[in-house]
Design a protein around this motif. Structure first.
Motif, PDB file in Angstrom:
ATOM      1  N   ASP A  93       0.843  -1.076   0.094  1.00  0.00           N
ATOM      2  CA  ASP A  93      -0.044  -0.124   0.704  1.00  0.00           C
ATOM      3  C   ASP A  93       0.573   1.425  -0.348  1.00  0.00           C
ATOM      4  N   GLY A  94       0.751   2.621  -0.968  1.00  0.00           N
ATOM      5  CA  GLY A  94       1.628   3.445  -0.844  1.00  0.00           C
ATOM      6  C   GLY A  94       2.780   2.638  -1.854  1.00  0.00           C
ATOM      7  N   THR A  95       3.414   1.875  -1.385  1.00  0.00           N
ATOM      8  CA  THR A  95       4.443   1.490  -2.688  1.00  0.00           C
ATOM      9  C   THR A  95       4.726   1.225  -4.206  1.00  0.00           C
ATOM     10  N   LEU A  96       3.782  -0.157  -4.309  1.00  0.00           N
ATOM     11  CA  LEU A  96       3.151  -0.777  -5.607  1.00  0.00           C
ATOM     12  C   LEU A  96       2.055  -0.365  -5.519  1.00  0.00           C
ATOM     13  N   VAL A  97       1.436  -0.334  -5.050  1.00  0.00           N
ATOM     14  CA  VAL A  97      -0.348   0.141  -5.059  1.00  0.00           C
ATOM     15  C   VAL A  97      -0.421   1.948  -5.187  1.00  0.00           C
ATOM     16  N   ASP A  98      -1.648   2.624  -5.636  1.00  0.00           N
ATOM     17  CA  ASP A  98      -1.756   3.753  -5.087  1.00  0.00           C
ATOM     18  C   ASP A  98      -3.064   3.308  -4.151  1.00  0.00           C
ATOM     19  N   SER A  99      -2.942   3.180  -2.986  1.00  0.00           N
ATOM     20  CA  SER A  99      -4.228   3.146  -1.912  1.00  0.00           C
ATOM     21  C   SER A  99      -4.122   3.913  -0.946  1.00  0.00           C
ATOM     22  N   VAL A 100      -3.719   4.577  -0.134  1.00  0.00           N
ATOM     23  CA  VAL A 100      -3.217   5.163   0.254  1.00  0.00           C
ATOM     24  C   VAL A 100      -4.875   6.264   0.811  1.00  0.00           C
ATOM     25  N   ASP A 101      -4.935   7.116  -0.108  1.00  0.00           N
ATOM     26  CA  ASP A 101      -6.213   8.360   0.149  1.00  0.00           C
ATOM     27  C   ASP A 101      -7.609   7.169   0.160  1.00  0.00           C
ATOM     28  N   LEU A 102      -7.448   5.792  -0.514  1.00  0.00           N
ATOM     29  CA  LEU A 102      -8.785   5.020  -0.446  1.00  0.00           C
ATOM     30  C   LEU A 102      -8.559   4.353   1.084  1.00  0.00           C
ATOM     31  N   HIS A 103      -7.607   3.992   1.687  1.00  0.00           N
ATOM     32  CA  HIS A 103      -7.887   3.541   3.606  1.00  0.00           C
ATOM     33  C   HIS A 103      -7.994   4.501   4.108  1.00  0.00           C
ATOM     34  N   ALA A 104      -7.449   5.925   4.176  1.00  0.00           N
ATOM     35  CA  ALA A 104      -7.789   6.304   4.611  1.00  0.00           C
ATOM     36  C   ALA A 104      -8.963   7.125   5.047  1.00  0.00           C
ATOM     37  N   LEU A 105      -9.788   7.811   3.904  1.00  0.00           N
ATOM     38  CA  LEU A 105     -11.562   6.718   3.389  1.00  0.00           C
ATOM     39  C   LEU A 105     -12.463   6.499   4.162  1.00  0.00           C
ATOM     40  N   ALA A 106     -11.892   4.807   4.433  1.00  0.00           N
ATOM     41  CA  ALA A 106     -12.685   4.711   4.184  1.00  0.00           C
ATOM     42  C   ALA A 106     -12.358   4.148   5.886  1.00  0.00           C
ATOM     43  N   TRP A 107     -11.248   4.236   6.449  1.00  0.00           N
ATOM     44  CA  TRP A 107     -10.659   4.652   7.982  1.00  0.00           C
ATOM     45  C   TRP A 107     -12.205   6.202   8.376  1.00  0.00           C
ATOM     46  N   HIS A 108     -11.748   6.872   7.971  1.00  0.00           N
ATOM     47  CA  HIS A 108     -12.272   7.818   8.006  1.00  0.00           C
ATOM     48  C   HIS A 108     -13.981   7.992   7.764  1.00  0.00           C
ATOM     49  N   GLU A 109     -14.426   7.233   7.319  1.00  0.00           N
ATOM     50  CA  GLU A 109     -16.156   7.358   7.356  1.00  0.00           C
ATOM     51  C   GLU A 109     -16.420   5.575   8.407  1.00  0.00           C
ATOM     52  N   ALA A 110     -15.160   4.684   8.906  1.00  0.00           N
ATOM     53  CA  ALA A 110     -15.765   3.773  10.090  1.00  0.00           C
ATOM     54  C   ALA A 110     -15.576   4.805  10.986  1.00  0.00           C
ATOM     55  N   PHE A 111     -14.760   4.971  11.040  1.00  0.00           N
ATOM     56  CA  PHE A 111     -15.271   6.519  12.710  1.00  0.00           C
ATOM     57  C   PHE A 111     -15.418   7.120  12.676  1.00  0.00           C
ATOM     58  N   ARG A 112     -16.462   7.927  11.992  1.00  0.00           N
ATOM     59  CA  ARG A 112     -17.547   8.371  11.848  1.00  0.00           C
ATOM     60  C   ARG A 112     -18.887   7.794  11.912  1.00  0.00           C
ATOM     61  N   HIS A 113     -18.957   7.144  11.885  1.00  0.00           N
ATOM     62  CA  HIS A 113     -19.845   5.574  11.356  1.00  0.00           C
ATOM     63  C   HIS A 113     -20.455   5.195  12.508  1.00  0.00           C
ATOM     64  N   PHE A 114     -19.439   5.189  14.025  1.00  0.00           N
ATOM     65  CA  PHE A 114     -18.984   4.745  15.572  1.00  0.00           C
ATOM     66  C   PHE A 114     -19.463   6.329  16.448  1.00  0.00           C
ATOM     67  N   GLY A 115     -18.977   7.149  15.494  1.00  0.00           N
ATOM     68  CA  GLY A 115     -19.448   8.449  16.083  1.00  0.00           C
ATOM     69  C   GLY A 115     -18.426   9.414  16.983  1.00  0.00           C
ATOM     70  N   HIS A 116     -17.048   8.818  16.278  1.00  0.00           N
ATOM     71  CA  HIS A 116     -15.796   9.007  15.861  1.00  0.00           C
ATOM     72  C   HIS A 116     -15.400  10.618  15.741  1.00  0.00           C
ATOM     73  N   ALA A 117     -15.156  11.468  15.643  1.00  0.00           N
ATOM     74  CA  ALA A 117     -14.868  12.355  14.648  1.00  0.00           C
ATOM     75  C   ALA A 117     -13.447  12.253  13.963  1.00  0.00           C
ATOM     76  N   VAL A 118     -12.771  11.552  14.206  1.00  0.00           N
ATOM     77  CA  VAL A 118     -11.091  11.429  12.968  1.00  0.00           C
ATOM     78  C   VAL A 118     -11.368  12.277  11.817  1.00  0.00           C
ATOM     79  N   THR A 119     -10.933  13.227  11.640  1.00  0.00           N
ATOM     80  CA  THR A 119     -10.484  13.816   9.877  1.00  0.00           C
ATOM     81  C   THR A 119      -9.213  13.015   9.282  1.00  0.00           C
ATOM     82  N   PHE A 120     -10.289  13.095   8.330  1.00  0.00           N
ATOM     83  CA  PHE A 120      -9.066  11.876   6.632  1.00  0.00           C
ATOM     84  C   PHE A 120      -8.122  12.318   7.162  1.00  0.00           C
TER      85      PHE A 120
END
Length: 223
Positions: A10-37
């Motif tokens: 991730d981030g070395t061979l494939v361009d996926s870092v922003d996508l992982h960050a988006l998924a984490w951001h949405e997951a934290f928000r879904h569970f009520g945590h204010a974690v920014t992208f």
């Protein structure tokens, strides 16, 4: 003299870092945590075992940490995985590594099925000799477990190998396991971040060490 090169994915061979960050951001928000992208992105490169404690208390971890991580994983697979693309010249770089007689390995905090999917996306599944994934390590990067696991599979010492990664966590984990590390900037961390974590050289992305392969640390350390 090195005998193998161990690549992060991730981030070395494939361009996926922003996508992982988006998924984490949405997951934290879904569970009520204010974690920014941006906050989530700063932790990408770690596995969930190291990332979640950066934002959740021990009580929150016990209460819904595992559920949050599973929700994120499902979201990533259903929404973002299809958007992952390889960086330029990944296959060519790995071919160069193999052409000079070195073994190619990958060490990732992702699950093995995800790792194999990424390798297919990058078109390099047939160029990788050894895979180490989250199931091989008790703790994810920046702990050294994943590199120690791949070294055991390779039957090599850290000094006999070279790591390539995009985050300070890759470099920190590699150095703890006795490896030197090359950094690439395509994961979004700065050159200063990577050098302060111990990278001996930093490139814009995989295409750069491919373009000057004969003078890269990979080729020079293989002689």
């Amino acid at each position: 003299m090195i005998h193998a090169v161990i690549f992060d994915i991730d981030g070395t061979l494939v361009d996926s870092v922003d996508l992982h960050a988006l998924a984490w951001h949405e997951a934290f928000r879904h569970f009520g945590h204010a974690v920014t992208f941006e906050q989530a992105r700063s932790q990408i490169g770690k596995g969930g075992d190291q990332l979640l404690p950066a934002f959740l208390s021990q009580q929150q971890m016990s209460d819904h940490g595992e559920t949050l991580e599973q929700w994120r994983a499902q979201l990533f697979k259903s929404t973002y995985l299809s958007c992952v693309r390889p960086f330029s010249a990944v296959a060519q770089l790995l071919e160069c590594v193999r052409d000079i007689g070195l073994t190619v390995a990958v060490a990732s905090s992702a699950k093995e099925d995800e790792v194999r999917t990424y390798l297919e996306i990058a078109g390099v599944a047939n160029l990788v000799d050894v895979i180490s994934s989250s199931s091989d390590a008790e703790k994810s990067k920046p702990a050294p477990d994943i590199f120690q696991a791949v070294l055991a599979k390779l039957q090599l010492r850290g000094a006999d190998t070279l790591a390539v990664g995009d985050t300070p966590y890759d470099a920190q984990a590699a150095i703890k396991a006795g490896l030197n590390c090359i950094g690439v900037l395509c994961g979004g961390f700065t050159e200063a971040d990577l050098r302060s974590a111990g990278c001996l050289a930093v490139y814009p992305g995989p295409a750069a060490p491919y373009a000057c392969f004969s003078t890269s640390p990979i080729a020079l350390m293989a002689r």
